[in-house]
Design an enzyme around this catalytic site. Sequence first.
Site, PDB file in Angstrom:
ATOM      1  CD1 TRP A   1      43.519  39.529  37.562  1.00 34.47           C
ATOM      2  CD2 TRP A   1      44.644  41.468  37.722  1.00 34.47           C
ATOM      3  NE1 TRP A   1      42.643  40.548  37.250  1.00 34.47           N
ATOM      4  CE2 TRP A   1      43.304  41.746  37.337  1.00 34.47           C
ATOM      5  CE3 TRP A   1      45.521  42.527  37.886  1.00 34.47           C
ATOM      6  CZ2 TRP A   1      42.834  43.043  37.104  1.00 34.47           C
ATOM      7  CZ3 TRP A   1      45.060  43.828  37.666  1.00 34.47           C
ATOM      8  CH2 TRP A   1      43.730  44.067  37.285  1.00 34.47           C
TER       9      TRP A   1
ATOM     10  CD  GLU B   1      30.927  45.631  36.597  1.00 35.79           C
ATOM     11  OE1 GLU B   1      31.507  46.468  35.874  1.00 35.79           O
ATOM     12  OE2 GLU B   1      31.409  45.253  37.675  1.00 35.79           O
TER      13      GLU B   1
ATOM     14  CG  HIS C   1      39.616  46.903  36.836  1.00 36.74           C
ATOM     15  ND1 HIS C   1      38.291  46.674  36.599  1.00 36.74           N
ATOM     16  CD2 HIS C   1      40.142  45.707  37.227  1.00 36.74           C
ATOM     17  CE1 HIS C   1      38.016  45.394  36.826  1.00 36.74           C
ATOM     18  NE2 HIS C   1      39.113  44.800  37.215  1.00 36.74           N
TER      19      HIS C   1
ATOM     20  CD  GLU D   1      35.184  47.046  38.634  1.00 37.81           C
ATOM     21  OE1 GLU D   1      35.898  47.866  38.021  1.00 37.81           O
ATOM     22  OE2 GLU D   1      34.431  46.252  38.053  1.00 37.81           O
TER      23      GLU D   1
ATOM     24  CD  GLU E   1      37.703  50.162  35.214  1.00 43.79           C
ATOM     25  OE1 GLU E   1      37.506  49.981  36.425  1.00 43.79           O
ATOM     26  OE2 GLU E   1      37.176  49.467  34.324  1.00 43.79           O
TER      27      GLU E   1
ATOM     28  CB  THR F   1      33.079  47.592  31.759  1.00 44.84           C
ATOM     29  OG1 THR F   1      31.954  48.152  32.365  1.00 44.84           O
ATOM     30  CG2 THR F   1      34.279  48.418  32.065  1.00 44.84           C
TER      31      THR F   1
ATOM     32  CG  ASP G   1      39.018  41.343  37.325  1.00 45.97           C
ATOM     33  OD1 ASP G   1      39.334  40.138  37.312  1.00 45.97           O
ATOM     34  OD2 ASP G   1      39.603  42.204  38.033  1.00 45.97           O
ATOM     35  CD  GLU G   2      35.188  45.798  34.349  1.00 44.60           C
ATOM     36  OE1 GLU G   2      34.264  45.590  35.148  1.00 44.60           O
ATOM     37  OE2 GLU G   2      35.956  46.781  34.431  1.00 44.60           O
TER      38      GLU G   2
ATOM     39  CG  HIS H   1      33.022  42.305  38.672  1.00 43.95           C
ATOM     40  ND1 HIS H   1      33.917  43.348  38.580  1.00 43.95           N
ATOM     41  CD2 HIS H   1      33.540  41.448  39.596  1.00 43.95           C
ATOM     42  CE1 HIS H   1      34.928  43.135  39.417  1.00 43.95           C
ATOM     43  NE2 HIS H   1      34.725  41.995  40.038  1.00 43.95           N
TER      44      HIS H   1
HETATM   45 FE   LIG Z   1      33.343  46.885  36.441  1.00 47.02          FE
HETATM   46 FE   LIG Z   2      36.501  47.968  36.072  1.00 43.19          FE
END
Ligand SMILES: [Fe+2]
Ligand SMILES: [Fe+2]
Length: 393
Positions: free
Chosen positions: A82, A224, A168, A165, A127, A227, A256-257, A260
């Site tokens: 995305w 992560e 973000h 990242e 971020e 977050t 995403d976090e 990760h």
């Molecule tokens: Fe992160």
């Molecule tokens: Fe992030």
Amino acid sequence: MHSISSPAFGGPPIGKTTTQHHHHHHHIFPHATVSGLQMTTTHHHHAITHSLPSDKIEVIKSLEPWVEQSILPFLKPTDESWQPSDFLPNSSQPFDQFATEVRTLRDQSAMLPDDYLVVLIGNMITEEALPTYETVLNNYDGIRDETGASASPWAKWTRGWAAEENRHGDLLHTYLYLSGRVNMRMIERTIQNLIASGTVSVCSQDPETENNPYLGFVYTSFQERATFVSHGNTARLAKEKGDPLLARICGIIASDEKRHEKAYIKIVEKLLEVDTTTTMLAIADMMQKRITMPAYLMNDGYDLSLFSHYSAVAQRLGVYTAADYADVLEFLVRRWRLEKLEGLTSDGQRAQEYVCGLAPRIRKLQERSHERAQKMEQDGVKFSWIFNKKVML
Ligand SMILES: [Fe+2]
Ligand SMILES: [Fe+2]
């Protein structure tokens, strides 16, 4: 990124580190001392750097093929990723259409209360300090990107992670800009200061991760996960307040976090497998020093306790709380099966006992320092980010 307990909301005040020089950083675990609020300065004297012996660096290097095979696939190719513009009004449309989309965004963001905005802004600023985090990762011994375009799988991971990242901060930044609710200039000042200040990953006398990847990957795993929790909660609250677009934005970032988190957890799991005691000691060391948020040094030039004020609001809204800190720890203990580790040295066993028994202790202490912060600022605190409006802690 984002994470972790601030002193203001009871980063579990465990294991106060005394002023000893620790060249061997792993000996003392159960010094359960309540250290209270320690908000402002960090102590950079006696900074320990490059604590990793050369045979351990070889361990890290020997994992390169494994990283290529098992960790790099956690990154998503650009074609499948995305982008911030997928979630934002399209400014290349005829102006009226663009304006209509912006108006819809603003009608919804008008529903967000000031305290929620403060937390969202704090998360966004965290971020936006991404250059700092990439620098920190690139200073871990054995994994650094020697050239800026190194073919080492560790370096490829760090660059790919940073590239993901980077979206973000961009997305949250643009959303907040379009919302019209916030003082962008004060936010931008805070970002500039934060990147210039750098970061500390633990609240202790020696706040470094010592360029040590064992410590570093424990931190990033925790980080992560924290977050993920935090963005997930801002997504849930956005939906409740009537801003479905923002809910989608925070939700996609949280996912995403999560991805990760899985990669970093897997790295520590591998380290536990190949070097059990060192890794167990690293986990205990990080927990004892008390993991802190990467934006701990944030500063807008006005509020000297900005980070702890932001953290206190996050605690009160349930976006990221001391209970979440304990939950993250418990999750990692379970996920790494720390209670069942075998073949530890006696130091390693003490570290294991300490870490496995820590979450309940954190829970007992959890609300105390938040109550203290509220008592100190009963009338609430003004945030420059929202034109000096007052928000309760
Ligand atoms: Fe992160
Ligand atoms: Fe992030």
